[in-house]
Scaffold this motif. Structure first.
Motif, PDB file in Angstrom:
ATOM      1  N   TRP A  38       0.820  -1.212   0.000  1.00 46.99           N
ATOM      2  CA  TRP A  38       0.000   0.000   0.000  1.00 46.99           C
ATOM      3  C   TRP A  38       0.857   1.268   0.000  1.00 46.99           C
ATOM      4  O   TRP A  38       0.570   2.194  -0.777  1.00 46.99           O
ATOM      5  N   PRO A  39       1.915   1.383   0.836  1.00 45.06           N
ATOM      6  CA  PRO A  39       2.791   2.553   0.721  1.00 45.06           C
ATOM      7  C   PRO A  39       3.382   2.717  -0.677  1.00 45.06           C
ATOM      8  O   PRO A  39       3.567   3.843  -1.147  1.00 45.06           O
ATOM      9  N   ALA A  40       3.668   1.607  -1.356  1.00 37.38           N
ATOM     10  CA  ALA A  40       4.190   1.696  -2.724  1.00 37.38           C
ATOM     11  C   ALA A  40       3.142   2.265  -3.669  1.00 37.38           C
ATOM     12  O   ALA A  40       3.447   3.059  -4.567  1.00 37.38           O
TER      13      ALA A  40
ATOM     14  N   ARG B 246       6.723   5.306 -14.343  1.00 39.48           N
ATOM     15  CA  ARG B 246       7.906   4.631 -13.826  1.00 39.48           C
ATOM     16  C   ARG B 246       7.646   4.065 -12.435  1.00 39.48           C
ATOM     17  O   ARG B 246       7.930   2.907 -12.152  1.00 39.48           O
ATOM     18  N   ALA B 247       7.062   4.893 -11.548  1.00 38.52           N
ATOM     19  CA  ALA B 247       6.858   4.493 -10.158  1.00 38.52           C
ATOM     20  C   ALA B 247       5.871   3.339 -10.027  1.00 38.52           C
ATOM     21  O   ALA B 247       5.910   2.595  -9.036  1.00 38.52           O
ATOM     22  N   ALA B 248       4.992   3.169 -11.012  1.00 36.37           N
ATOM     23  CA  ALA B 248       4.015   2.070 -10.955  1.00 36.37           C
ATOM     24  C   ALA B 248       4.701   0.712 -10.955  1.00 36.37           C
ATOM     25  O   ALA B 248       4.089  -0.299 -10.567  1.00 36.37           O
TER      26      ALA B 248
ATOM     27  N   LEU C 207       5.845   4.904   6.133  1.00 41.72           N
ATOM     28  CA  LEU C 207       6.456   3.808   5.384  1.00 41.72           C
ATOM     29  C   LEU C 207       6.666   4.158   3.921  1.00 41.72           C
ATOM     30  O   LEU C 207       7.458   3.504   3.227  1.00 41.72           O
ATOM     31  N   MET C 208       5.964   5.200   3.441  1.00 38.68           N
ATOM     32  CA  MET C 208       6.178   5.615   2.062  1.00 38.68           C
ATOM     33  C   MET C 208       7.614   6.110   1.860  1.00 38.68           C
ATOM     34  O   MET C 208       8.160   6.049   0.764  1.00 38.68           O
ATOM     35  N   VAL C 209       8.238   6.586   2.951  1.00 40.72           N
ATOM     36  CA  VAL C 209       9.635   7.007   2.871  1.00 40.72           C
ATOM     37  C   VAL C 209      10.529   5.799   2.569  1.00 40.72           C
ATOM     38  O   VAL C 209      11.489   5.899   1.797  1.00 40.72           O
ATOM     39  N   LEU C 210      10.220   4.660   3.172  1.00 38.79           N
ATOM     40  CA  LEU C 210      10.981   3.446   2.893  1.00 38.79           C
ATOM     41  C   LEU C 210      10.885   3.083   1.416  1.00 38.79           C
ATOM     42  O   LEU C 210      11.888   2.735   0.784  1.00 38.79           O
TER      43      LEU C 210
END
Length: 632
Positions: A131-133, A155-157, A250-253
């Motif tokens: 989910w954070p991803a 790209r991020a997908a 966790l999105m930072v990770l």
């Protein structure tokens, strides 16, 4: 009735319900095969497309003076997809790097349970960051790429997609390889550990930097030694630290994982892996070995010298130690055995040459160091040549001592015409390492692009000169490239997250202060680094150790006056000893598998070679000129 007995009585068992079990496994195998075939096809296509894009960029810029301004951007965008899909392929094929030496000592039933626990632990990490991803990809919707002018979300997908595919493959792996009883036991064990940590959150938040020891040593170490793939062991450690001991989202990770995997210089990893497979398939490696054998085959221990020289030359092309050993051993071992060489000594020398050639460009470890520390790749490529020669000389001394009384009465010396013919045949292959290095030094191609020149060169040599090019092997080679690269790059991504956590906690500043304050200055720091990286190389392998500790230790080396290229060479050689020396060195067991030799046979013969490697590493550390003498 005990809790374990209750669980066993309530859980379906494959032995009690063979029809259900057979259907379940059949469905899991079918789904896994269908999804795996699709992902492998896309990943293989991405490798081929990346080669085409980068080579087109070289041709447009160098030949037509009309650079493709969008090529790097498109290559970077597709690279993250290649890395994530490759990691998914590696998970499906069980090819993620892992430490199994401890698990192998346990009874079979415990090993089977730990296999489920390892897969369950990986699945836990994947589900926690999925989910954070997804949120990270949504955030990238608002960023537009400068050249292609499209949203960066394309790209991020790759991150949530790749994580989702890995989770699917992990679940299917559990369903198709273990009984439901074993799966239930393993997942309950994982859930229990997660619950204990989750309930301990209030206590953990009060412990401060002691959490670094709990998560980055305790959790990561327990995961690694229980057989959890290294990438997921690192990921679980940093995930637990950030979620339970800090207030960091966790999105930072996910962002740190993205950052670690997205350096364009790392695109050379899959391309050099593919080049290594290509030179074996086209017969270039065999031609080089044949020429060296014609020169030295009549000398006592001659083929052992050939093995050392062949590994040096092949390493200058492939960058992958597994590819190097797989290219050389099948050519030399049969003749060496016919001359009376013992299998244990052969695999011991093969393993030692794997460590000896770790610094020879285009080593994947050199490329990784450049990407995570900022050291010039061209400087590393130049500095890596002589350290390999220094260690080769010492290995040759050990060979001379062991084979000084070898009986060669039955060996025929090659004539000058035969040597000349072998040289002519081998010349295109021998020239390739020099072509690669010249292209980087002369500015024809970047360190990322130069591998494509090698690939095109190898294809043309295979088709036009050696006439040995099996088109049917291209697809499996492309898939193998994607798988190995994905496994390496996911380690780099999660280790980057761990290194970021160590930096934000202030640990790096404390470590810098402690290391710079050691009595003896640079000499003591270098000695401690050698010992530390021998240990790290045996436990974590080279690339994970470099990604995790390189950003911390290289600035300290500069602070105490050690040239960064010199330090890089010493660190790589030390890691190579740990990686290829038994009983924990993974590289040693890879050499045994390639040579088809029982690992126990090589333990005693390798001691002399390891001693030579260690002495060589000390010499390289003591004489900086060996590493930096040819730098401008």
């Amino acid at each position: 009735m005990t809790a374990m007995a209750q669980l066993q009585s309530l859980t379906l068992d494959a032995g009690l319900h063979p029809g259900v079990s057979s259907l379940r496994r059949s469905l899991a195998v079918s789904c896994d095969a269908a999804l795996g075939t699709l992902v492998e096809a896309v990943a293989a296509t991405l490798v081929a497309v990346e080669i085409a894009i980068l080579f087109s960029g070289i041709v447009a810029r160098y030949c037509f003076d009309s650079p493709l301004v969008w090529s790097d951007e498109l290559a970077s965008m597709l690279f993250l997809w290649l890395a994530m899909l490759g990691a998914a392929v590696a998970l499906r094929r069980g090819e993620h790097m892992r430490m199994t030496a401890v698990v192998a000592l346990l009874p079979g039933g415990v090993q089977a349970l730990l296999e489920v626990v390892a897969t369950g632990a990986a699945l836990t990490f994947l589900l926690c960051v999925a989910w954070p991803a997804y949120e990270f990809a949504l955030e990238e919707l608002f960023i537009t790429t400068p050249a292609l002018e499209i949203t960066n979300a394309w790209r991020a997908a790759a991150l949530p997609t790749g994580l989702g595919l890995m989770a699917a493959f992990a679940a299917l792996r559990l369903l198709r390889t273990a009984s439901l009883r074993l799966v239930a036991l393993g997942l309950v064990a994982v859930a229990a550990v997660v619950a204990v940590f989750w309930l301990s959150e209030p206590v953990l938040r009060q412990l401060g930097n002691l959490n670094l020891l709990i998560f980055f040593v305790g959790v990561a170490g327990a995961c690694v030694f229980s057989g959890v793939p290294i990438a997921f062991a690192f990921g679980l450690a940093v995930l637990g630290y950030l979620a339970l001991a800090t207030s960091t989202p966790l999105m930072v990770l996910v962002g740190r994982i993205d950052e670690g995997m997205s350096h364009l210089i790392l695109l050379s990893v899959p391309l050099f892996v593919f080049l290594g497979l290509l030179i074996e398939m086209t017969g270039m490696a065999r031609a080089m070995v044949g020429f060296l054998a014609s020169l030295l085959g009549h000398v006592r221990g001659g083929l052992h010298y050939v093995l050392i020289g062949a590994m040096y030359l092949v390493s200058g092309i492939s960058g992958s130690k597994a590819a190097d050993m797989a290219a050389v051993a099948p050519v030399l071992f049969p003749e060496m055995k016919a001359r009376g060489a013992k299998e244990g000594d052969l695999v011991a020398l093969l393993s030692a040459t794997g460590a000896q050639t770790e610094t020879i460009p285009p080593s994947l470890v050199l490329i990784t160091i450049g990407s995570v520390t900022g050291v010039s790749i061209a400087a590393l490529f130049t500095g890596g040549l002589l350290p390999g020669v220094a260690l080769a000389v010492l290995l040759c001394f050990v060979v001379w001592h062991r084979y000084r009384n070898e009986d060669l009465s039955h060996v025929r010396r090659a004539t000058k015409s035969e040597i000349g013919r072998a040289f002519v045949i081998a010349f295109p292959a021998i020239a390739l390492p020099f072509v690669i290095r010249a292209a980087v030094v002369e500015g024809v191609a970047t360190a990322t692009e130069v591998s494509t020149i090698g690939i095109v060169y190898a294809v043309l040599a295979g088709l036009l000169i050696y006439r040995q090019f099996d088109w049917r092997r291209l697809k499996p080679m492309l898939i193998e490239t994607a798988s190995l690269s994905g496994a390496i790059l996911l380690i780099i991504g999660t280790a980057t997250g761990m290194a970021w956590g160590l930096t934000q906690s202030g640990f790096s500043r404390s470590l810098a202060a402690a290391m710079t304050g050691l009595p003896g200055g640079a000499v003591t720091f270098m000695a401690v680094s050698i010992v530390a990286f021998v240990v790290l190389g045996s436990v974590l392998e080279g690339i994970p150790a470099i990604v995790l500790f390189g950003p911390l230790l290289f600035p300290i080396a500069r602070a105490v006056g050690i040239h960064e290229v010199h330090y890089a060479m010493v660190v790589i050689l030390a890691m190579g000893i740990g990686l290829f020396a038994p009983p924990f060195g993974v590289g040693y067991y890879a050499a045994c598998a390639i040579g088809r030799v029982n690992p126990a046979d090589g333990i005693r013969p390798i001691l002399g070679y390891v001693l030579a490697l260690f002495i060589g590493t000390i010499i390289v550390a003591a004489v900086p000129w060996i590493s930096i003498g040819f730098l401008n």
